[in-house]
Design an enzyme around this catalytic site. Structure first.
Site, PDB file in Angstrom:
ATOM      1  N   PRO A  91       0.821  -1.269   0.002  1.00 19.33           N
ATOM      2  CA  PRO A  91       0.131   0.000  -0.037  1.00 19.33           C
ATOM      3  C   PRO A  91       0.819   1.287  -0.019  1.00 19.33           C
ATOM      4  O   PRO A  91       1.826   1.410   0.820  1.00 19.33           O
ATOM      5  CB  PRO A  91      -0.656   0.094   1.233  1.00 19.33           C
ATOM      6  CG  PRO A  91       0.143  -1.028   2.157  1.00 19.33           C
ATOM      7  CD  PRO A  91       0.758  -1.956   1.230  1.00 19.33           C
ATOM      8  N   CYS A 122       3.107   3.375   8.902  1.00 22.51           N
ATOM      9  CA  CYS A 122       3.255   4.670   8.207  1.00 22.51           C
ATOM     10  C   CYS A 122       3.779   5.703   9.149  1.00 22.51           C
ATOM     11  O   CYS A 122       3.315   5.962  10.300  1.00 22.51           O
ATOM     12  CB  CYS A 122       2.092   5.017   7.689  1.00 22.51           C
ATOM     13  SG  CYS A 122       1.979   6.541   6.467  1.00 22.51           S
ATOM     14  N   LYS A 162       0.253  -4.639   9.303  1.00 21.15           N
ATOM     15  CA  LYS A 162       1.547  -4.426   8.758  1.00 21.15           C
ATOM     16  C   LYS A 162       2.102  -3.313   9.688  1.00 21.15           C
ATOM     17  O   LYS A 162       1.599  -2.373   9.839  1.00 21.15           O
ATOM     18  CB  LYS A 162       1.363  -3.751   7.416  1.00 21.15           C
ATOM     19  CG  LYS A 162       2.721  -3.499   6.495  1.00 21.15           C
ATOM     20  CD  LYS A 162       2.436  -3.055   5.097  1.00 21.15           C
ATOM     21  CE  LYS A 162       3.719  -2.915   4.430  1.00 21.15           C
ATOM     22  NZ  LYS A 162       4.586  -1.366   4.654  1.00 21.15           N
ATOM     23  N   GLY A 189      12.967  -2.550   0.520  1.00 22.97           N
ATOM     24  CA  GLY A 189      14.439  -2.566   0.049  1.00 22.97           C
ATOM     25  C   GLY A 189      14.469  -3.425  -1.187  1.00 22.97           C
ATOM     26  O   GLY A 189      15.489  -3.729  -1.579  1.00 22.97           O
ATOM     27  N   ARG A 209       7.929   0.792  -3.856  1.00 23.89           N
ATOM     28  CA  ARG A 209       8.355   1.463  -5.006  1.00 23.89           C
ATOM     29  C   ARG A 209       8.850   0.874  -6.165  1.00 23.89           C
ATOM     30  O   ARG A 209       8.577   1.362  -7.314  1.00 23.89           O
ATOM     31  CB  ARG A 209       9.344   2.496  -4.487  1.00 23.89           C
ATOM     32  CG  ARG A 209       8.752   3.494  -3.451  1.00 23.89           C
ATOM     33  CD  ARG A 209       9.801   4.297  -2.582  1.00 23.89           C
ATOM     34  NE  ARG A 209      10.752   3.280  -1.601  1.00 23.89           N
ATOM     35  CZ  ARG A 209      11.908   3.413  -1.042  1.00 23.89           C
ATOM     36  NH1 ARG A 209      12.331   4.564  -1.430  1.00 23.89           N
ATOM     37  NH2 ARG A 209      12.267   2.871  -0.189  1.00 23.89           N
TER      38      ARG A 209
END
Length: 340
Positions: free
Chosen positions: A19, A102, A141, A215, A236
Protein backbone atom coordinates in the site's frame (compact mmCIF):
# COMPACT_ATOMS: atom_id res chain seq x y z
CA UNK A 1 11.84 -10.84 -19.11
CA UNK A 2 12.84 -13.87 -17.09
CA UNK A 3 13.56 -14.83 -13.53
CA UNK A 4 16.19 -17.19 -12.24
CA UNK A 5 15.14 -20.74 -11.47
CA UNK A 6 18.13 -20.84 -9.13
CA UNK A 7 16.10 -19.13 -6.44
CA UNK A 8 12.85 -21.05 -6.11
CA UNK A 9 10.50 -19.82 -3.43
CA UNK A 10 8.68 -22.00 -0.94
CA UNK A 11 5.37 -23.43 -2.13
CA UNK A 12 2.59 -21.13 -1.05
CA UNK A 13 4.78 -18.03 -0.69
CA UNK A 14 2.78 -14.93 -1.56
CA UNK A 15 3.77 -11.81 -3.44
CA UNK A 16 2.11 -8.47 -2.70
CA UNK A 17 2.35 -4.91 -3.95
CA UNK A 18 2.58 -2.63 -0.93
CA UNK A 19 0.00 0.00 0.00
CA UNK A 20 1.37 3.40 -1.01
CA UNK A 21 -0.36 6.71 -0.32
CA UNK A 22 -1.15 8.66 -3.51
CA UNK A 23 0.00 5.74 -5.67
CA UNK A 24 -1.93 2.50 -5.24
CA UNK A 25 -5.39 3.81 -6.08
CA UNK A 26 -7.92 1.79 -8.06
CA UNK A 27 -6.48 2.88 -11.43
CA UNK A 28 -2.98 1.80 -10.40
CA UNK A 29 -4.29 -1.56 -9.21
CA UNK A 30 -6.21 -2.20 -12.42
CA UNK A 31 -3.01 -1.47 -14.33
CA UNK A 32 -0.90 -3.75 -12.12
CA UNK A 33 -3.45 -6.51 -12.55
CA UNK A 34 -2.77 -6.50 -16.30
CA UNK A 35 0.81 -7.52 -15.47
CA UNK A 36 0.17 -10.16 -12.80
CA UNK A 37 -2.90 -12.29 -12.22
CA UNK A 38 -1.84 -13.56 -8.82
CA UNK A 39 -0.12 -10.83 -6.79
CA UNK A 40 -2.07 -9.46 -3.84
CA UNK A 41 -2.74 -5.77 -4.50
CA UNK A 42 -3.24 -3.25 -1.70
CA UNK A 43 -5.20 -0.04 -1.60
CA UNK A 44 -3.74 3.18 -0.33
CA UNK A 45 -4.23 3.54 3.41
CA UNK A 46 -7.74 4.87 4.05
CA UNK A 47 -8.42 6.39 7.45
CA UNK A 48 -11.36 4.92 9.37
CA UNK A 49 -12.97 8.34 9.79
CA UNK A 50 -13.03 8.79 6.02
CA UNK A 51 -14.86 5.50 5.61
CA UNK A 52 -17.37 6.44 8.31
CA UNK A 53 -18.06 9.96 7.05
CA UNK A 54 -16.79 10.21 3.46
CA UNK A 55 -17.88 9.17 -0.03
CA UNK A 56 -17.70 5.43 0.48
CA UNK A 57 -18.16 4.38 -3.11
CA UNK A 58 -15.36 6.69 -4.21
CA UNK A 59 -13.08 5.58 -1.39
CA UNK A 60 -13.84 1.86 -1.36
CA UNK A 61 -15.13 0.99 -4.81
CA UNK A 62 -12.91 -1.07 -7.10
CA UNK A 63 -13.05 -3.07 -10.32
CA UNK A 64 -13.71 -6.79 -9.92
CA UNK A 65 -10.62 -7.43 -12.07
CA UNK A 66 -8.44 -6.22 -9.19
CA UNK A 67 -8.93 -9.38 -7.06
CA UNK A 68 -7.14 -10.46 -4.98
CA UNK A 69 -7.19 -7.01 -3.40
CA UNK A 70 -6.69 -5.91 0.20
CA UNK A 71 -7.87 -2.75 1.92
CA UNK A 72 -5.50 -1.01 4.30
CA UNK A 73 -7.12 1.02 7.07
CA UNK A 74 -5.56 3.59 9.39
CA UNK A 75 -6.93 4.25 12.86
CA UNK A 76 -6.45 3.65 16.55
CA UNK A 77 -9.95 3.51 18.02
CA UNK A 78 -11.28 -0.08 18.22
CA UNK A 79 -14.93 0.92 17.86
CA UNK A 80 -14.35 3.19 14.86
CA UNK A 81 -12.16 0.59 13.20
CA UNK A 82 -14.80 -2.09 13.76
CA UNK A 83 -17.49 0.08 12.15
CA UNK A 84 -15.19 0.88 9.23
CA UNK A 85 -14.42 -2.82 8.77
CA UNK A 86 -18.09 -3.75 8.78
CA UNK A 87 -18.73 -1.20 6.04
CA UNK A 88 -15.65 -2.07 4.01
CA UNK A 89 -16.12 -5.83 4.09
CA UNK A 90 -19.42 -5.38 2.23
CA UNK A 91 -17.41 -4.15 -0.76
CA UNK A 92 -15.85 -7.57 -1.23
CA UNK A 93 -12.19 -7.08 -0.36
CA UNK A 94 -10.14 -10.24 0.13
CA UNK A 95 -8.41 -8.90 3.24
CA UNK A 96 -8.47 -5.87 5.54
CA UNK A 97 -5.13 -4.70 6.93
CA UNK A 98 -4.35 -2.37 9.84
CA UNK A 99 -1.55 0.14 9.26
CA UNK A 100 1.01 0.10 12.09
CA UNK A 101 3.90 1.25 9.91
CA UNK A 102 3.26 4.59 8.23
CA UNK A 103 5.48 7.37 9.68
CA UNK A 104 3.85 10.39 8.03
CA UNK A 105 3.11 13.55 10.02
CA UNK A 106 -0.57 13.20 9.18
CA UNK A 107 -0.59 9.73 10.73
CA UNK A 108 1.32 10.81 13.82
CA UNK A 109 -1.11 13.65 14.50
CA UNK A 110 -3.89 11.07 14.45
CA UNK A 111 -1.93 8.78 16.81
CA UNK A 112 -1.97 5.82 14.48
CA UNK A 113 0.34 4.25 11.94
CA UNK A 114 3.90 3.54 13.11
CA UNK A 115 3.46 5.23 16.49
CA UNK A 116 1.12 2.35 17.43
CA UNK A 117 4.26 0.21 17.77
CA UNK A 118 4.52 1.85 21.21
CA UNK A 119 1.08 0.55 22.29
CA UNK A 120 0.84 -3.13 21.31
CA UNK A 121 -2.03 -3.66 23.74
CA UNK A 122 -4.12 -1.08 21.90
CA UNK A 123 -3.19 -2.68 18.57
CA UNK A 124 -4.46 -5.99 19.89
CA UNK A 125 -7.76 -4.37 20.91
CA UNK A 126 -8.09 -2.76 17.48
CA UNK A 127 -7.38 -6.00 15.63
CA UNK A 128 -9.77 -8.01 17.78
CA UNK A 129 -12.56 -5.50 17.17
CA UNK A 130 -11.83 -5.45 13.44
CA UNK A 131 -11.77 -9.23 13.19
CA UNK A 132 -15.12 -9.50 14.96
CA UNK A 133 -16.72 -6.98 12.59
CA UNK A 134 -15.13 -8.13 9.34
CA UNK A 135 -16.36 -10.83 6.98
CA UNK A 136 -12.84 -11.28 5.58
CA UNK A 137 -9.43 -11.95 7.20
CA UNK A 138 -7.86 -9.09 9.13
CA UNK A 139 -4.08 -8.64 8.94
CA UNK A 140 -1.49 -6.15 10.19
CA UNK A 141 1.49 -4.36 8.63
CA UNK A 142 4.10 -2.92 10.98
CA UNK A 143 7.70 -1.79 11.39
CA UNK A 144 10.32 -3.54 13.55
CA UNK A 145 10.09 -0.65 16.01
CA UNK A 146 10.10 3.13 16.32
CA UNK A 147 12.67 5.60 17.62
CA UNK A 148 14.64 4.17 20.55
CA UNK A 149 12.67 0.94 20.87
CA UNK A 150 14.57 -2.35 20.94
CA UNK A 151 13.36 -4.13 17.77
CA UNK A 152 13.58 -7.52 19.47
CA UNK A 153 11.13 -6.49 22.17
CA UNK A 154 8.96 -4.15 20.10
CA UNK A 155 8.25 -6.51 17.21
CA UNK A 156 7.62 -9.49 19.50
CA UNK A 157 5.17 -7.46 21.58
CA UNK A 158 3.29 -6.26 18.52
CA UNK A 159 3.19 -9.72 16.92
CA UNK A 160 2.07 -11.39 20.16
CA UNK A 161 -0.76 -8.88 20.51
CA UNK A 162 -1.84 -9.56 16.92
CA UNK A 163 -1.80 -13.32 17.34
CA UNK A 164 -3.71 -13.05 20.64
CA UNK A 165 -6.35 -11.04 18.76
CA UNK A 166 -6.77 -13.87 16.26
CA UNK A 167 -4.69 -12.32 13.48
CA UNK A 168 -2.51 -14.81 11.64
CA UNK A 169 -0.87 -12.59 8.99
CA UNK A 170 1.86 -10.09 9.89
CA UNK A 171 3.61 -8.06 7.19
CA UNK A 172 6.80 -6.42 8.46
CA UNK A 173 8.62 -3.47 6.90
CA UNK A 174 12.08 -4.47 8.08
CA UNK A 175 13.19 -1.03 9.25
CA UNK A 176 12.58 1.09 12.26
CA UNK A 177 10.57 4.26 11.79
CA UNK A 178 12.18 7.34 13.28
CA UNK A 179 9.24 9.57 14.13
CA UNK A 180 11.56 12.23 15.52
CA UNK A 181 14.16 13.60 13.14
CA UNK A 182 13.37 11.88 9.82
CA UNK A 183 10.81 12.79 7.19
CA UNK A 184 8.44 10.12 5.82
CA UNK A 185 10.59 9.96 2.67
CA UNK A 186 13.79 9.54 4.70
CA UNK A 187 12.09 6.83 6.75
CA UNK A 188 11.79 4.72 3.61
CA UNK A 189 15.56 4.71 3.04
CA UNK A 190 17.70 5.81 5.97
CA UNK A 191 16.87 3.40 8.80
CA UNK A 192 18.89 0.24 8.07
CA UNK A 193 17.13 -2.88 6.84
CA UNK A 194 17.13 -5.86 9.19
CA UNK A 195 15.77 -8.90 7.38
CA UNK A 196 17.25 -11.14 10.08
CA UNK A 197 14.85 -9.64 12.61
CA UNK A 198 11.90 -10.70 10.45
CA UNK A 199 13.37 -14.19 10.07
CA UNK A 200 13.66 -14.46 13.86
CA UNK A 201 10.01 -13.51 14.20
CA UNK A 202 9.03 -16.28 11.81
CA UNK A 203 11.15 -18.81 13.72
CA UNK A 204 9.43 -17.75 16.92
CA UNK A 205 5.92 -17.84 15.41
CA UNK A 206 6.05 -20.73 12.92
CA UNK A 207 2.26 -21.00 12.70
CA UNK A 208 1.81 -17.34 11.72
CA UNK A 209 2.15 -15.94 8.20
CA UNK A 210 5.13 -13.57 8.28
CA UNK A 211 5.83 -11.48 5.19
CA UNK A 212 8.75 -9.15 4.43
CA UNK A 213 8.67 -5.62 3.03
CA UNK A 214 11.46 -3.09 2.51
CA UNK A 215 14.33 -2.54 0.11
CA UNK A 216 13.41 -5.19 -2.45
CA UNK A 217 14.03 -3.90 -5.97
CA UNK A 218 13.75 -6.91 -8.29
CA UNK A 219 11.91 -10.20 -8.46
CA UNK A 220 15.20 -12.05 -7.95
CA UNK A 221 15.85 -10.07 -4.77
CA UNK A 222 12.33 -10.92 -3.65
CA UNK A 223 12.92 -14.62 -4.33
CA UNK A 224 16.21 -14.60 -2.46
CA UNK A 225 14.71 -12.71 0.48
CA UNK A 226 11.77 -15.06 0.91
CA UNK A 227 13.82 -17.83 2.53
CA UNK A 228 11.81 -19.22 5.47
CA UNK A 229 9.19 -16.47 5.19
CA UNK A 230 5.67 -16.77 3.85
CA UNK A 231 5.64 -13.83 1.50
CA UNK A 232 7.30 -10.68 0.20
CA UNK A 233 5.92 -7.26 -0.56
CA UNK A 234 7.38 -4.75 -3.03
CA UNK A 235 6.46 -1.08 -3.02
CA UNK A 236 8.35 1.57 -4.96
CA UNK A 237 10.08 -0.89 -7.28
CA UNK A 238 6.73 -2.33 -8.35
CA UNK A 239 5.37 1.15 -8.99
CA UNK A 240 8.39 2.76 -10.63
CA UNK A 241 9.38 -0.26 -12.77
CA UNK A 242 6.05 -2.07 -13.18
CA UNK A 243 7.36 -4.38 -15.91
CA UNK A 244 8.85 -6.54 -13.16
CA UNK A 245 5.34 -7.56 -12.13
CA UNK A 246 5.22 -9.61 -15.33
CA UNK A 247 7.63 -12.05 -13.66
CA UNK A 248 5.58 -12.61 -10.48
CA UNK A 249 3.21 -15.35 -11.58
CA UNK A 250 5.95 -17.66 -12.78
CA UNK A 251 8.44 -16.80 -10.02
CA UNK A 252 6.03 -17.12 -7.11
CA UNK A 253 3.04 -19.10 -8.33
CA UNK A 254 4.73 -21.62 -10.61
CA UNK A 255 2.79 -20.60 -13.68
CA UNK A 256 4.42 -21.01 -17.09
CA UNK A 257 6.73 -18.17 -18.01
CA UNK A 258 5.19 -15.94 -20.64
CA UNK A 259 6.29 -12.51 -21.78
CA UNK A 260 4.00 -9.56 -21.11
CA UNK A 261 1.63 -9.00 -24.04
CA UNK A 262 2.21 -5.27 -24.25
CA UNK A 263 -0.19 -4.58 -27.15
CA UNK A 264 -2.96 -6.31 -25.17
CA UNK A 265 -2.01 -4.38 -22.02
CA UNK A 266 -2.11 -1.06 -23.89
CA UNK A 267 -5.50 -1.95 -25.40
CA UNK A 268 -6.88 -2.94 -21.99
CA UNK A 269 -5.69 0.30 -20.40
CA UNK A 270 -7.03 2.44 -23.26
CA UNK A 271 -10.41 0.73 -22.90
CA UNK A 272 -10.32 1.21 -19.13
CA UNK A 273 -9.39 4.89 -19.55
CA UNK A 274 -12.24 5.31 -22.02
CA UNK A 275 -14.73 3.93 -19.47
CA UNK A 276 -13.22 6.08 -16.73
CA UNK A 277 -13.53 9.23 -18.84
CA UNK A 278 -17.09 8.35 -19.86
CA UNK A 279 -17.91 8.30 -16.13
CA UNK A 280 -16.47 11.80 -15.69
CA UNK A 281 -12.85 10.95 -14.88
CA UNK A 282 -9.65 12.33 -16.38
CA UNK A 283 -7.16 10.48 -18.56
CA UNK A 284 -4.23 11.56 -16.41
CA UNK A 285 -5.73 9.81 -13.39
CA UNK A 286 -5.11 6.53 -15.22
CA UNK A 287 -1.96 7.20 -17.23
CA UNK A 288 0.09 8.71 -14.38
CA UNK A 289 0.58 5.19 -13.03
CA UNK A 290 1.85 3.87 -16.37
CA UNK A 291 4.83 6.12 -17.04
CA UNK A 292 7.34 3.68 -15.51
CA UNK A 293 6.62 1.02 -18.13
CA UNK A 294 9.38 0.16 -20.59
CA UNK A 295 12.14 1.65 -18.41
CA UNK A 296 15.43 1.03 -20.19
CA UNK A 297 13.89 0.26 -23.58
CA UNK A 298 14.31 2.46 -26.67
CA UNK A 299 11.47 4.96 -26.71
CA UNK A 300 10.76 4.79 -22.98
CA UNK A 301 11.59 8.46 -22.55
CA UNK A 302 9.13 9.45 -25.29
CA UNK A 303 6.50 7.15 -23.75
CA UNK A 304 6.86 8.99 -20.44
CA UNK A 305 6.95 12.38 -22.09
CA UNK A 306 3.85 11.86 -24.24
CA UNK A 307 1.80 10.51 -21.35
CA UNK A 308 2.99 13.11 -18.86
CA UNK A 309 2.56 16.12 -21.13
CA UNK A 310 -0.51 15.04 -23.05
CA UNK A 311 -2.78 13.34 -20.57
CA UNK A 312 -3.94 16.51 -18.81
CA UNK A 313 -4.73 18.54 -21.92
CA UNK A 314 -8.41 19.43 -22.34
CA UNK A 315 -8.68 17.39 -25.54
CA UNK A 316 -6.82 14.33 -24.21
CA UNK A 317 -8.30 10.98 -25.22
CA UNK A 318 -7.28 7.34 -24.63
CA UNK A 319 -5.73 7.35 -28.11
CA UNK A 320 -2.79 9.06 -26.42
CA UNK A 321 -1.82 5.70 -24.89
CA UNK A 322 -1.54 4.16 -28.36
CA UNK A 323 0.42 7.18 -29.63
CA UNK A 324 2.91 6.84 -26.76
CA UNK A 325 3.21 3.08 -27.25
CA UNK A 326 4.06 3.60 -30.92
CA UNK A 327 7.31 5.24 -29.79
CA UNK A 328 8.55 2.15 -27.92
CA UNK A 329 10.75 -0.57 -29.40
CA UNK A 330 10.19 -3.77 -27.45
CA UNK A 331 13.29 -5.57 -28.76
CA UNK A 332 16.30 -3.40 -27.88
CA UNK A 333 19.57 -3.63 -29.71
CA UNK A 334 22.44 -4.94 -27.59
CA UNK A 335 23.31 -2.38 -24.96
CA UNK A 336 20.40 -0.11 -25.85
CA UNK A 337 18.34 -0.84 -22.75
CA UNK A 338 20.58 1.20 -20.49
CA UNK A 339 20.77 4.11 -22.88
CA UNK A 340 17.05 4.68 -23.43
Amino acid sequence: MTHSAAHPVAPGARFAVAPMIDWTDRHCRFFHRQLTRRALLYTEMIVDQAILHGDRDRLLGFDAAEHPVALQIGGSDPQRLAKACAIASEYGYDEINLNVGCPSDRVQSGTFGACLMRTPGLVGECLAAMAEASKVPVTVKCRIGVDEQDPEEALDALADAAVAAGVRTIWVHARKAWLQGLSPKENRDIPPLDYGRVHRLKARLPQAFVGLNGGLKTIRMAQEATGPLDGVMLGRAAYQTPDILGEVDSAFYREPERPVDYPALVAAMADYADRHMAAGGKLGQVTRHMTGLFTGLPGARRWRQILSEGANRPDASPRLIYEAFAQVRLEPAAGARDAA
